[in-house]
Design a protein around this motif. Structure first.
Motif, PDB file in Angstrom:
ATOM      1  N   VAL A 101       0.763  -1.342   0.104  1.00  0.00           N
ATOM      2  CA  VAL A 101      -0.010  -0.073   0.018  1.00  0.00           C
ATOM      3  C   VAL A 101       0.790   1.267   0.024  1.00  0.00           C
ATOM      4  O   VAL A 101       0.667   2.331  -0.886  1.00  0.00           O
ATOM      5  CB  VAL A 101      -0.913  -0.158   1.173  1.00  0.00           C
ATOM      6  CG1 VAL A 101      -1.637   1.438   1.451  1.00  0.00           C
ATOM      7  CG2 VAL A 101      -1.989  -1.247   1.003  1.00  0.00           C
ATOM      8  N   ALA A 102       1.916   1.387   0.882  1.00  0.00           N
ATOM      9  CA  ALA A 102       2.706   2.565   0.841  1.00  0.00           C
ATOM     10  C   ALA A 102       3.449   2.797  -0.306  1.00  0.00           C
ATOM     11  O   ALA A 102       3.561   3.851  -1.017  1.00  0.00           O
ATOM     12  CB  ALA A 102       3.794   2.421   2.044  1.00  0.00           C
ATOM     13  N   THR A 103       4.002   1.608  -0.989  1.00  0.00           N
ATOM     14  CA  THR A 103       4.674   1.729  -2.399  1.00  0.00           C
ATOM     15  C   THR A 103       3.613   2.311  -3.474  1.00  0.00           C
ATOM     16  O   THR A 103       4.000   3.068  -4.259  1.00  0.00           O
ATOM     17  CB  THR A 103       5.277   0.241  -2.699  1.00  0.00           C
ATOM     18  OG1 THR A 103       5.929  -0.211  -1.714  1.00  0.00           O
ATOM     19  CG2 THR A 103       6.048   0.658  -4.139  1.00  0.00           C
ATOM     20  N   LEU A 129       4.257  -1.687 -12.019  1.00  0.00           N
ATOM     21  CA  LEU A 129       5.633  -2.409 -12.007  1.00  0.00           C
ATOM     22  C   LEU A 129       6.305  -2.065 -10.628  1.00  0.00           C
ATOM     23  O   LEU A 129       7.019  -2.916  -9.981  1.00  0.00           O
ATOM     24  CB  LEU A 129       6.472  -2.119 -13.171  1.00  0.00           C
ATOM     25  CG  LEU A 129       5.767  -2.483 -14.759  1.00  0.00           C
ATOM     26  CD1 LEU A 129       6.720  -1.878 -15.857  1.00  0.00           C
ATOM     27  CD2 LEU A 129       5.956  -4.062 -14.465  1.00  0.00           C
ATOM     28  N   HIS A 130       6.085  -0.620 -10.387  1.00  0.00           N
ATOM     29  CA  HIS A 130       6.942  -0.361  -9.075  1.00  0.00           C
ATOM     30  C   HIS A 130       6.426  -1.215  -7.700  1.00  0.00           C
ATOM     31  O   HIS A 130       6.861  -1.657  -6.968  1.00  0.00           O
ATOM     32  CB  HIS A 130       6.454   0.993  -8.578  1.00  0.00           C
ATOM     33  CG  HIS A 130       7.267   1.951  -9.595  1.00  0.00           C
ATOM     34  ND1 HIS A 130       8.308   1.667 -10.483  1.00  0.00           N
ATOM     35  CD2 HIS A 130       6.772   3.180 -10.186  1.00  0.00           C
ATOM     36  CE1 HIS A 130       8.679   2.760 -11.152  1.00  0.00           C
ATOM     37  NE2 HIS A 130       7.742   3.778 -11.126  1.00  0.00           N
ATOM     38  N   VAL A 131       5.075  -1.577  -7.923  1.00  0.00           N
ATOM     39  CA  VAL A 131       4.291  -2.433  -6.630  1.00  0.00           C
ATOM     40  C   VAL A 131       4.769  -3.509  -6.866  1.00  0.00           C
ATOM     41  O   VAL A 131       5.239  -4.411  -5.871  1.00  0.00           O
ATOM     42  CB  VAL A 131       2.695  -2.093  -6.787  1.00  0.00           C
ATOM     43  CG1 VAL A 131       2.247  -3.205  -5.778  1.00  0.00           C
ATOM     44  CG2 VAL A 131       2.407  -0.515  -6.452  1.00  0.00           C
ATOM     45  N   LEU A 132       4.835  -4.120  -7.974  1.00  0.00           N
ATOM     46  CA  LEU A 132       5.071  -5.629  -8.156  1.00  0.00           C
ATOM     47  C   LEU A 132       6.705  -5.832  -7.733  1.00  0.00           C
ATOM     48  O   LEU A 132       6.999  -6.772  -7.159  1.00  0.00           O
ATOM     49  CB  LEU A 132       5.223  -6.049  -9.567  1.00  0.00           C
ATOM     50  CG  LEU A 132       5.439  -7.293 -10.039  1.00  0.00           C
ATOM     51  CD1 LEU A 132       4.689  -8.276  -9.034  1.00  0.00           C
ATOM     52  CD2 LEU A 132       5.547  -7.710 -11.562  1.00  0.00           C
ATOM     53  N   GLY A 133       7.615  -4.885  -8.029  1.00  0.00           N
ATOM     54  CA  GLY A 133       9.093  -4.836  -7.314  1.00  0.00           C
ATOM     55  C   GLY A 133       9.119  -4.870  -6.175  1.00  0.00           C
ATOM     56  O   GLY A 133       9.737  -5.747  -5.414  1.00  0.00           O
ATOM     57  N   ALA A 134       8.379  -3.981  -5.431  1.00  0.00           N
ATOM     58  CA  ALA A 134       8.358  -4.128  -3.923  1.00  0.00           C
ATOM     59  C   ALA A 134       7.734  -5.167  -3.350  1.00  0.00           C
ATOM     60  O   ALA A 134       8.304  -5.673  -2.382  1.00  0.00           O
ATOM     61  CB  ALA A 134       7.584  -2.749  -3.447  1.00  0.00           C
TER      62      ALA A 134
END
Length: 204
Positions: A101-103, A129-134
């Protein structure tokens, strides 16, 4: 839900290191994504989910890795740095949810700000993609972070037990002032009666 937070000097150092690394990483992300670029032409912004991801995948795995790898890696450290900076030993599911959630909120805010920066192109697929990476980074590294905090917590507990003084024997009761209390015997004097004749009569 209450989250156990380990105490001790080692745990504090871990949280401080995580906070400093998190601040440095966010500064780097802001510099990479929000600085103006001088380019002759920029593509249109993408607000359709999975549009650019599908296009990159059709170009082949090498092209997809080259174009999507940067978005996957940009915010991936948040999956490790967020639980490291918070230092809470909650459940793995709860920590994963908070990191995702934060990402996601941070990624969406970055893309919204990028729309007003010259040379930067916002893309909704970048948020995904940012959320998937985190999320992947959290799944891989959270057990290491949790074990490090548990070791720090156990070390602090053992040090506190060693520092605590051992219980000694109970102190003896203090003597009363003036020494032990003695009882004195009181002798009862014999009863003396006076008769009518004036002669005293000593009774038993």
């Amino acid at each position: 839900m209450h989250h156990q937070r380990p105490s001790g000097r080692s745990a504090f150092r871990l949280r401080a290191a995580g906070f400093l690394l998190l601040a440095g990483h966010l500064a780097l992300v802001a510099w990479l994504t929000l600085r103006p670029l001088s380019v002759p032409w920029v593509p249109a912004a993408n607000i359709q989910p999975f549009a650019t991801i599908a296009t990159d995948l059709r170009e082949g795995p090498v092209h997809a890795l080259r174009t999507m790898g940067g978005d996957l890696a940009l915010l991936a450290p948040l999956g490790v740095l967020l639980p490291l900076a918070s230092g809470s030993l909650g459940s793995r599911t709860g920590s994963f949810f908070r990191a995702v959630v934060a990402t996601g909120g941070l990624a969406f805010a970055l893309e919204a700000v990028r729309s007003s920066v010259p040379g930067q192109v916002p893309n909704i697929d970048a948020v995904l993609l940012h959320v998937l990476g985190a999320a992947l980074a959290h799944l891989l590294c959270y057990p290491l972070v949790r074990s490090a905090f548990r070791r720090a917590d156990s070390t602090a507990g053992s040090r506190s037990r060693q520092a605590a003084p051992a219980p000694g024997p109970a102190p003896a009761p203090a003597p009363t002032p003036g020494g032990p209390l003695r009882t004195s015997r009181v002798r009862i004097a014999p009863r003396v009666d006076v008769t009518r004749s004036g002669t005293p009569y000593v009774g038993g």
